[in-house]
Each structure stands twice: as structure tokens, then as C-alpha cells.
Design a protein around this motif. Structure first.
Motif, PDB file in Angstrom:
ATOM      1  N   ASN A   1       0.832  -1.190   0.000  1.00  0.00           N
ATOM      2  CA  ASN A   1       0.000   0.000   0.000  1.00  0.00           C
ATOM      3  C   ASN A   1       0.874   1.251   0.000  1.00  0.00           C
ATOM      4  O   ASN A   1       0.382   2.345   0.219  1.00  0.00           O
TER       5      ASN A   1
ATOM      6  N   ARG B   1      -2.541   3.862  -3.766  1.00  0.00           N
ATOM      7  CA  ARG B   1      -3.518   3.934  -2.674  1.00  0.00           C
ATOM      8  C   ARG B   1      -4.946   3.831  -3.182  1.00  0.00           C
ATOM      9  O   ARG B   1      -5.836   3.390  -2.462  1.00  0.00           O
TER      10      ARG B   1
ATOM     11  N   GLY C   1      -7.002  -0.886  -0.545  1.00  0.00           N
ATOM     12  CA  GLY C   1      -7.582  -0.429   0.712  1.00  0.00           C
ATOM     13  C   GLY C   1      -6.932  -1.157   1.871  1.00  0.00           C
ATOM     14  O   GLY C   1      -6.398  -2.250   1.697  1.00  0.00           O
ATOM     15  N   MET C   2      -6.968  -0.540   3.052  1.00  0.00           N
ATOM     16  CA  MET C   2      -6.324  -1.194   4.192  1.00  0.00           C
ATOM     17  C   MET C   2      -7.130  -1.011   5.462  1.00  0.00           C
ATOM     18  O   MET C   2      -7.660   0.065   5.725  1.00  0.00           O
ATOM     19  N   VAL C   3      -7.206  -2.096   6.220  1.00  0.00           N
ATOM     20  CA  VAL C   3      -7.876  -2.084   7.526  1.00  0.00           C
ATOM     21  C   VAL C   3      -6.836  -2.473   8.570  1.00  0.00           C
ATOM     22  O   VAL C   3      -6.129  -3.468   8.409  1.00  0.00           O
TER      23      VAL C   3
ATOM     24  N   ARG D   1     -15.370   2.055   5.129  1.00  0.00           N
ATOM     25  CA  ARG D   1     -14.635   3.229   4.651  1.00  0.00           C
ATOM     26  C   ARG D   1     -13.618   2.849   3.568  1.00  0.00           C
ATOM     27  O   ARG D   1     -13.484   3.536   2.559  1.00  0.00           O
ATOM     28  N   SER D   2     -12.935   1.740   3.766  1.00  0.00           N
ATOM     29  CA  SER D   2     -11.988   1.283   2.741  1.00  0.00           C
ATOM     30  C   SER D   2     -12.698   0.900   1.455  1.00  0.00           C
ATOM     31  O   SER D   2     -12.251   1.228   0.359  1.00  0.00           O
TER      32      SER D   2
ATOM     33  N   MET E   1      -7.943  -5.552  -0.898  1.00  0.00           N
ATOM     34  CA  MET E   1      -8.107  -5.125   0.487  1.00  0.00           C
ATOM     35  C   MET E   1      -7.052  -5.809   1.347  1.00  0.00           C
ATOM     36  O   MET E   1      -6.918  -7.031   1.312  1.00  0.00           O
TER      37      MET E   1
END
Ligand code: ADP
Ligand code: ADP
Length: 230
Positions: A51, A79, A83-85, A152-153, A161
Motif C-alpha cells: 500500500n 492507494r 484499501g487497508m484495515v 470506509r476502505s 483489500m
């Protein structure tokens, strides 16, 4: 079809610590890949390079055909795709749930507010927190906050993801609700890379499990094979 291709990736932290020692990994479209391994083995660092959150010094990482340069010059393009959690939900505390989810679509994607809100409400419904849309993160449980972070991502419509120990900061009773959302997501065919210690999730949902140790990727297998070893 490969979505992420990491070749001989090496990284040193500023203090000289050699955290990634030549890691090769390919993630295919629609695949759910689970990354396991002891604490400190470099899992988080490795997926953060996908990311462009962490620079790396040697090798190459391609995401959807874009090579992440060593100096991270092309961060924006990357980006948008990834996406990132995180373990900590990293929500904006002074914004409502709905505002948290619409922020990037409005300011980065330049969507009209109404469209961003419509998409956000659909996502909040999908992760089961539509009723909380106008609350602030502090009014939600950890499990609910993590589901907001997932919504949100997703609002940025990423191709991939990344999940970095998304349930590690949660009380046990909230782990399941987040894993259920991730299971649902896996079924939609989005490409997922998950660092997690949740063996049940890995067994049931992963297409492939990789094991990191000491900055190396030391095993790569189907969950059946991975968990059948004595
Ligand atoms: P994991 O996700 O497998 O627990 P990490 O990628 O978080 O591992 O960390 C790998 C190693 O790198 C750990 O020993 C950690 O202490 C070290 N590390 C992480 N961040 C930094 C940093 N900013 N500077 C120096 N060392 C770091
Ligand atoms: P994680 O739980 O994701 O593995 P860590 O607890 O290893 O994260 O690290 C938390 C934060 O501290 C990260 O931002 C990481 O970069 C930083 N960090 C970890 N180890 C070190 C270290 N040895 N030196 C400097 N920063 C570090």
C-alpha cells in the motif's frame, strides 16, 4: 491473473534492522491470502509495502501492473487500488460514521456528496451498521468501529483489500462479527490479503496460507495442507 507480484523484496528500517530479507509472493485476482507467523516476523511490514505505507529498498512490488517505486513517488495511484484495515480502527473521532465513510470519495474521488452518501449507506448496510450512521466512533463498540473502517476502505472501490490483524484489538465477542463481514467480502470476489492469527478464518476462507518467520516467507500452501502438518 496476478494482482500483486512481490519479487525479492528487501527492507531495512532506519535503525538498520533488516526486516524483509528477500520475499517473493504473488496474489491472484479474487484470491483470499492469509499471512501467518510469529509476532515480529515482518508480516505487517510486508503487507504495508503493498500500500506504499512502507518504503522498501530492494526487489520490486507490482500492484495491478503498477510498480511501486522504491522512493514511493507513485503513492496516489497505488492507494486508490489498495484499501487497508488496521488493528486499531483509525477512524476520525470528530466525524460521524457516515462522514468517515464519505470523506475519501468526496475529497479524493471528487464524487458529489449525494452519490458518496448513497454508496456509503449501502456499504454501512452491508456491514450491518446502518443504524449507527449518524453516531460518532466513540459511541460504537470496537466491532462496530472496525466494520466502519471496512466500509470506509470499500468506499474507494479498491481492487485489493489488506487486513492487518483486524480482530486483534477486539474483545472476543466482537471478533466473530468482523470475521463474518470479511467472509462476506471474500465471497464477492475482491482480492484480500489478511494478516491474522484466526486459524478458523484461515481454514475456512483462505485460498492460500503463507507463513513468515524472521523476514522470510517460509511456507506457502492451501489451508488444508497448511494446517494438516504435525
Ligand atoms: P509482525 O507484523 O510480523 O508482528 P512487524 O512487521 O510489525 O512484524 O515487525 C517486524 C519487526 O520489525 C519487529 O521486530 C519490529 O519491532 C520491527 N519494526 C517495526 N517497525 C519498525 C520501525 N519503524 N523501526 C525499526 N524496527 C521496526
Ligand atoms: P504491529 O502490531 O502492527 O506489528 P508493532 O507493535 O510492531 O505493530 O509496532 C507499532 C508501531 O511501532 C509501528 O508504527 C512500528 O513501525 C513501530 N515500531 C515497532 N517496532 C519498532 C522499533 N523497534 N523501532 C521503532 N519503531 C518501531
Amino acid at each position: 491473473e496476478p494482482v500483486i507480484v512481490a519479487r525479492d523484496v528487501e527492507k531495512w528500517y532506519d535503525n538498520g534492522f533488516h526486516v524483509l530479507k528477500g520475499v517473493n509472493m504473488t496474489v491472484y485476482k479474487g484470491e483470499v491470502l492469509v499471512v501467518m507467523g510469529p509476532s515480529g516476523s515482518g508480516k505487517s511490514t510486508f503487507i504495508r509495502t503493498f500500500n506504499a505505507l512502507e518504503p522498501y529498498q530492494k526487489g520490486s512490488i507490482e500492484v495491478d501492473g503498477i510498480t511501486i517505486s522504491h522512493d514511493l513517488k507513485n503513492i496516489e495511484a497505488i492507494r486508490r487500488e489498495v484499501g487497508m484495515v488496521f488493528q486499531q480502527f483509525n477512524l476520525f473521532p470528530h466525524l460521524t460514521v457516515l462522514q468517515n465513510v464519505t470523506l475519501a470519495p468526496i475529497w479524493v474521488r471528487r464524487w458529489p456528496k449525494a452519490k458518496a452518501q448513497e454508496v456509503a449507506m449501502q456499504l454501512l448496510e452491508r456491514v450491518g451498521i446502518l443504524e449507527q450512521a449518524h453516531k460518532f466512533p466513540g459511541q460504537l463498540s470496537g466491532g462496530q468501529q472496525q466494520r466502519v473502517a471496512i466500509a470506509r476502505s470499500l468506499a474507494m472501490q479498491p481492487k485489493v483489500m489488506l487486513f492487518d490483524e483486524p480482530t486483534s484489538a477486539l474483545d472476543p465477542e466482537m471478533v466473530r462479527e468482523v470475521l463474518d463481514v470479511m467472509r462476506g467480502l471474500a465471497k464477492t470476489g475482491i482480492t484480500m490479503v489478511c494478516v491474522t492469527h484466526e486459524v478458523g478464518f484461515a481454514r475456512e476462507v483462505a485460498d492460500r496460507v503463507v507463513l513468515m518467520d524472521g523476514g522470510y516467507l517460509i511456507e506457502e500452501n492451501t489451508p488444508q495442507e497448511f494446517f494438516s502438518n504435525p
